[in-house]
Design a protein around this motif. Structure first.
Motif, PDB file in Angstrom:
ATOM      1  N   ALA A 161       0.732  -1.221  -0.008  1.00 18.10           N
ATOM      2  CA  ALA A 161       0.009  -0.052   0.035  1.00 18.10           C
ATOM      3  C   ALA A 161       0.769   0.977   0.189  1.00 18.10           C
ATOM      4  CB  ALA A 161      -0.831   0.143   1.351  1.00 18.10           C
ATOM      5  N   ASN A 162       1.921   1.153   0.402  1.00 17.48           N
ATOM      6  CA  ASN A 162       2.843   2.329   0.472  1.00 17.48           C
ATOM      7  C   ASN A 162       3.709   2.456  -0.745  1.00 17.48           C
ATOM      8  OD1 ASN A 162       5.634   3.757   0.706  1.00 17.48           O
ATOM      9  ND2 ASN A 162       4.945   3.786   2.810  1.00 17.48           N
ATOM     10  N   LEU A 163       3.380   3.637  -1.270  1.00 14.50           N
ATOM     11  CA  LEU A 163       3.819   3.936  -2.725  1.00 14.50           C
ATOM     12  C   LEU A 163       5.113   3.938  -3.063  1.00 14.50           C
ATOM     13  CD1 LEU A 163       0.893   6.012  -4.304  1.00 14.50           C
ATOM     14  CD2 LEU A 163       1.313   3.510  -4.427  1.00 14.50           C
ATOM     15  N   PHE A 164       6.012   4.192  -1.992  1.00 19.12           N
ATOM     16  CA  PHE A 164       7.589   4.088  -2.042  1.00 19.12           C
ATOM     17  C   PHE A 164       7.966   2.673  -1.985  1.00 19.12           C
ATOM     18  CE2 PHE A 164       6.754   8.483  -0.411  1.00 19.12           C
ATOM     19  CZ  PHE A 164       7.558   9.122  -1.750  1.00 19.12           C
ATOM     20  N   GLY A 165       7.286   1.921  -1.011  1.00 19.87           N
ATOM     21  CA  GLY A 165       7.582   0.581  -1.055  1.00 19.87           C
ATOM     22  C   GLY A 165       7.229  -0.197  -2.317  1.00 19.87           C
ATOM     23  N   ALA A 166       6.265   0.405  -3.053  1.00 17.87           N
ATOM     24  CA  ALA A 166       5.913   0.041  -4.388  1.00 17.87           C
ATOM     25  C   ALA A 166       6.830   0.110  -5.559  1.00 17.87           C
ATOM     26  CB  ALA A 166       4.317   0.087  -4.805  1.00 17.87           C
ATOM     27  N   LEU A 167       8.015   0.748  -5.302  1.00 19.59           N
ATOM     28  CA  LEU A 167       8.865   1.246  -6.290  1.00 19.59           C
ATOM     29  C   LEU A 167      10.090   0.119  -6.450  1.00 19.59           C
ATOM     30  CD1 LEU A 167      10.046   5.138  -5.583  1.00 19.59           C
ATOM     31  CD2 LEU A 167       8.942   4.093  -7.685  1.00 19.59           C
ATOM     32  N   ASN A 168       9.782  -0.795  -5.460  1.00 20.89           N
ATOM     33  CA  ASN A 168      11.202  -1.647  -5.442  1.00 20.89           C
ATOM     34  C   ASN A 168      10.586  -3.185  -5.054  1.00 20.89           C
ATOM     35  OD1 ASN A 168      13.731  -2.467  -5.471  1.00 20.89           O
ATOM     36  ND2 ASN A 168      13.933  -2.216  -3.312  1.00 20.89           N
ATOM     37  N   PRO A 169      10.434  -4.023  -5.991  1.00 17.67           N
ATOM     38  CA  PRO A 169      10.006  -3.832  -7.398  1.00 17.67           C
ATOM     39  C   PRO A 169       8.763  -2.765  -7.686  1.00 17.67           C
ATOM     40  CG  PRO A 169       9.451  -5.932  -6.923  1.00 17.67           C
ATOM     41  CD  PRO A 169       9.875  -5.657  -5.840  1.00 17.67           C
ATOM     42  N   PRO A 170       8.715  -2.345  -8.973  1.00 13.23           N
ATOM     43  CA  PRO A 170       7.641  -1.499  -9.016  1.00 13.23           C
ATOM     44  C   PRO A 170       6.306  -2.459  -9.727  1.00 13.23           C
ATOM     45  CG  PRO A 170       8.989  -1.336 -10.967  1.00 13.23           C
ATOM     46  CD  PRO A 170       9.890  -2.092  -9.752  1.00 13.23           C
ATOM     47  N   THR A 171       5.038  -1.965  -9.187  1.00 11.83           N
ATOM     48  CA  THR A 171       3.769  -2.875  -9.448  1.00 11.83           C
ATOM     49  C   THR A 171       2.894  -1.940 -10.399  1.00 11.83           C
ATOM     50  OG1 THR A 171       2.817  -1.860  -7.440  1.00 11.83           O
ATOM     51  CG2 THR A 171       4.346  -3.442  -6.923  1.00 11.83           C
TER      52      THR A 171
END
Length: 443
Positions: A255-265
């Motif tokens: 849910a965290n969009l910085f977490g979703a950077l690595n890897p991108p979703t």
């Protein structure tokens, strides 16, 4: 994932012609330029907030200060600007490539010119960072602290690697867009979904890094749509938000969009649709704002030094944090003088911290600009390069970034990455021609 209504594609344009019938692409868009500048400043602010240095139990801790913050996820939905940045970049790339191709520039000439704009400044920054890390090691700074500093400084580099690849693919992806916009966007969206589902099913996170290509090319294609005057409305935004919520609910994305950077979703691609819709709604107001002298001058100044700001801001911020630590230690009260990240004292000190970071980054950018003006104009780039050599240059440029990130920003990694970036530049050099001007630093 095609949430945007796209009119039927026109007949394929003839070589060297703008697909909308004009001989050249339209002039720069003030609202897009203002948005690009605002996105870059937002990135600097977020990275500054993430840098946390403290002394805990007698040990120096250099960390991402926001990772354990309870409000980080909500904050990420307001502060994650990378999809919008790529949309603005796609808009600029489409208009620029159409203009230069109408003037006779080949696709390889365009790619070489992009590498000439994107790589020299990061090479200077990477070399300087390696020298600083080496100097810290020689000075006897703890290897753990040097390693942590090298890693923190390297984290923004993923953008450069991806942006180099996306820029190199602009001629091919724009051609696909002009022939079949629905199919191209849909195929990229399908690729994103497949990668996410395979990663979810197998539990192998490494699979998700294929979306470094699919997600950011998808968002870049949104920029191509914007360049054609096609935008997203409230329905597209609502559908994208619903899709993002579903994707998070099934566990396919954090849910965290910085977490979703690595890897991108897929959530980042869907956020791109939402941000395109928001930009569409705000565009008239942004255009008016961009005409005000202060905003116009500010956007021009930031965009004119965009690569310099992006390449140097994290190193300047981490070194500033280190200077504060040394100052506190010399005063004999480091553990009490440096507030613990997320404490009330820490939050109260953030405004002053951000002002100080802004001043230090501004001074760093000014000094770096002087260095660039002495060195970069001496580089002379070819106007045409064989496809195999162009591909090798692109891979060396992006590979240099990958090496730094894969080795978590160690001194050896910074040196190796700088060598690969230098090799990419070397492949594009033409020593027979005179350099007329320094490459633009806009990403």
């Amino acid at each position: 994932m095609s949430l945007i209504s796209i009119p039927p594609a026109p007949a394929a344009p003839s070589p060297g012609r703008d697909p909308r019938g004009a001989g050249t692409a339209p002039a720069r868009d003030a609202a897009v330029d203002l948005t690009r500048a605002a996105c870059l400043l937002a990135v600097v602010v977020v990275h500054a907030l993430m840098v946390g240095v403290s002394v805990q139990g007698g040990e120096v801790v250099l960390e991402n200060a926001l990772e354990s913050w309870g409000g980080f996820t909500v904050f990420s939905w307001c502060a994650q600007m990378m999809p919008l940045f790529f949309i603005a970049g796609g808009f600029a790339s489409a208009t620029h490539y159409r203009r230069v191709s109408a003037q006779g520039t080949t696709s390889s000439g365009y790619v070489v010119a992009r590498l000439g704009r994107l790589l020299p400044i990061p090479l200077l920054a990477a070399t300087a960072t390696a020298l600083v890390l080496g100097g810290l090691s020689v000075a006897g700074v703890s290897p753990e602290i040097v390693a942590a500093a090298g890693w923190r400084m390297s984290q923004p580099l993923w953008f450069l690697g991806v942006y180099v690849l996306c820029s190199a693919l602009v001629p091919a992806m724009l051609a696909l867009h002009e022939r079949a916009p629905r199919l191209t966007l849909g195929a990229l969206g399908a690729g994103i979904v497949v990668v996410d589902l395979v990663r979810l099913a197998t539990g192998v996170d490494a699979v998700g890094f294929a979306n470094l290509a699919f997600v950011w090319m998808f968002v870049q294609q949104l920029g191509f749509l914007l360049a054609d005057g096609i935008t997203a409305g409230p329905r597209a935004a609502a559908a994208a938000l619903a899709g993002a919520g579903l994707w998070i609910a099934v566990g396919a994305s954090p849910a965290n969009l910085f977490g979703a950077l690595n890897p991108p979703t897929a959530v980042l691609a869907l956020l791109g649709v939402v941000q395109l819709a928001a930009f569409t709604a705000l565009r008239p107001a942004l255009t008016r704002l961009a005409t005000l002298p202060a905003f116009s001058r500010g956007a021009t100044a930031v965009n004119g030094r965009a690569m310099t700001i992006y390449s140097w801001h994290m190193s300047a911020t981490v070194l500033l944090a280190g200077a504060l630590l040394v100052s506190a230690q010399l005063g004999g009260s480091a553990e009490t003088a440096l507030p613990l990240p997320l404490s009330s004292e820490w939050w109260l000190s953030r405004p002053l911290w951000l002002v100080t970071v802004a001043a230090v980054v501004a001074c760093t950018v000014t000094a770096a600009t002087r260095l660039e003006r002495r060195l970069v104009p001496r580089l002379r780039f070819v106007t045409h390069l064989a496809p195999a050599r162009t591909l090798l240059a692109v891979l060396c440029g992006a590979g240099g970034v990958l090496v730094v990130l894969a080795a978590t920003g160690s001194l050896t990694a910074w040196l190796s990455g700088a060598a690969l970036i230098a090799a990419a530049i070397g492949l594009c050099l033409d020593r027979r021609q005179k350099a007329n001007a320094a490459p633009s630093s806009r990403p």
